[in-house]
Design a protein around this motif. Sequence first.
Motif, short mmCIF file in Angstrom:
data_model
loop_
_atom_site.label_atom_id
_atom_site.label_comp_id
_atom_site.label_asym_id
_atom_site.label_seq_id
_atom_site.Cartn_x
_atom_site.Cartn_y
_atom_site.Cartn_z
N TRP A 105 -4.66 -0.62 0.42
CA TRP A 105 -3.25 -1.06 0.82
C TRP A 105 -2.15 -0.06 0.34
CZ3 TRP A 105 0.99 -2.26 -2.20
CH2 TRP A 105 2.13 -2.58 -1.55
N TYR A 164 -2.83 3.41 2.52
CA TYR A 164 -2.53 3.26 4.18
C TYR A 164 -1.34 2.28 4.66
CZ TYR A 164 -7.12 5.11 4.72
OH TYR A 164 -8.30 5.91 4.81
N ARG A 165 -0.76 1.64 3.65
CA ARG A 165 0.51 0.89 4.26
C ARG A 165 1.75 1.37 3.51
NH1 ARG A 165 -1.51 0.59 8.03
NH2 ARG A 165 -2.73 -1.10 9.03
N THR A 166 1.67 2.00 2.31
CA THR A 166 2.99 2.42 1.85
C THR A 166 3.26 4.00 2.03
OG1 THR A 166 2.27 3.25 -0.26
CG2 THR A 166 2.32 0.87 -0.36
N ARG A 167 4.57 4.43 1.97
CA ARG A 167 4.91 5.72 2.27
C ARG A 167 4.29 6.59 1.15
NH1 ARG A 167 10.16 7.57 4.81
NH2 ARG A 167 11.36 6.99 3.12
N LEU A 168 4.07 6.01 -0.23
CA LEU A 168 3.47 6.82 -1.19
C LEU A 168 2.01 7.21 -0.83
CD1 LEU A 168 3.56 8.01 -4.15
CD2 LEU A 168 2.84 5.83 -4.84
N VAL A 205 0.90 7.00 2.36
CA VAL A 205 0.67 8.06 3.42
C VAL A 205 1.06 9.59 2.92
CG1 VAL A 205 1.92 8.58 5.48
CG2 VAL A 205 1.29 6.35 4.78
#
Lengths: 296, 255
Positions: free
Chosen positions: A162, A165-169, A171
Amino acid sequence: MDYFFFIDLVQGFADGVLFGTTYALIGIGFTLIFGVMHKLNLAYGAASIGGAYVSLIAFLGLGWPPIPTFAISAVGAGVIGYVVYFCCFKFTPVRHPLAALMASVGMLLFIDEVIVHESDGMPQPYPSVMDHAEITLGEIWIRGDLIFVFLMSVVSMGVLLWLLYRTRLGVATRAVSQEATAARLCGINPDRINASTFVITGVLGGVAGAMIGAAVGVLSPLLAVPVTVKGLIVAVIGGLGSIPGAIIAGLMVGAAENIFLVMRGITERDIYVMLLLFVFLVLRPGGLFRSASSQH
Amino acid sequence: MLQLDRLSKHFGGVRAVDEVSLTVERGQIFGLIGPNGSGKSTTVNLVCGLFPVTSGRVLFDGEDITELPTHRRLAGGIARTFQNIRLFENLTVWQNLWVAQNGAEDRQQGFLKRWYSGNRQGRAEIEELLEFSRLHDKRDLLAGNLAFGEQRRLEMARALAAKPSFLLLDEPAAGMSQEELKQLSERIRALRERGATVLLVEHVMDLVMDITDRIAVLNFGRKIAEGTPEEIQANEDVRKAYLGGAAEQEEAASA
């Protein structure tokens, strides 16, 4: 093949897959740091076990119950992770990957020595939960504490995925691992991302260390090196840099280990695990999943 | 706005950039041209801080940024694209823009805003950028799976995501068709209308002559001329260096 031997094999396979999730966690740690920095952190396994030892202070010294003890292990290993980054990686020159590698070997030996001295070389008891529960499936019975280990590991992997793939950190972390130069030009400070990767994988390793302790029931001061070796095997079989690869390879190595244990006994077990690594290095050197980092 | 002050970069004995001075004014589209190996890309890399300068200074808005680390230059307003496209190929189109945003608002609003979600206004700006680069129907594709022209557009959009005041375009027209070139020059003009200053490094002469306000010409790491497109076209040294080089290239290409 007689019936009881077959039951033993299936039993070993089931236990191995459940326990293999801890190997998967360690493998993910190696693989993630490699994916982001393109460097191996050989102190990672030792830091994970170090976290479990830190949590012994809470368990034996303060008499804390199991779950908070595990949490301390995660936090402790996260802190150790940052220390490892600061001492071995932050200041070593980018163009000399060997410098960081050797520094991390030094750190591995250092953490190992601290553990041996602080524990007087004696195994210490480690708490577990659900250790009296069990599930029976015909002739196979599955230990409750192993189910807990499995669930904890799977939840940790879920949280990590999570994050990635889902937080800007997360990504941004993947951006740095794919194109470090472009990431810098997008205003991402690689130093920050590297440090956060070490802390996050450290926490993951702390969970793994605690779960290894919980599954075995004791923490042995001799764990650091074997855990490092298993983690590296998992990371290489999975393909350095590939997280799904590390997960599957972790389960594979866990299962294979127990099957070899049933078939050949404890003394020969690790020989066959090494052979498995050898087979992979020869036949599929890129690992199960060719990782993004091995493509260029 | 951007000022290079006797900037030099030597690689061993090679003077890749040799005492180049030039000034880009706010709102200009400034062209940087020259034959292959004349030091254009090296100059751009020095402006971005990708490697240390040998001597000289880079000034941005009057501030000396020669020693500033690359990732801090974006906060100052400098963004760029690459000659050989460098996208985050395993991220989606949308994520490429999201991660590049990293805006000043997020910085002020603290850790969670910056690293967890970004802000709502930022998301609206991503939509606008997708529209501007005609990529809105590709937002969930992986950047690596886009067609070449789309990748170029995405890279420019990514550079714009942080709302830079100064944009470096490193050969944006390389490999483009005539039709794409026309669209590109329209987009670069549109950028200026949004208030950006552009440094355009380019091989395609038509494009440079068409849209730039001012041009500097490099040859063997030295600046040999600077002026308006008309002056450059009339300049005899430039003809010799640049067109001579181009003729050789054509020969090489046909050989």
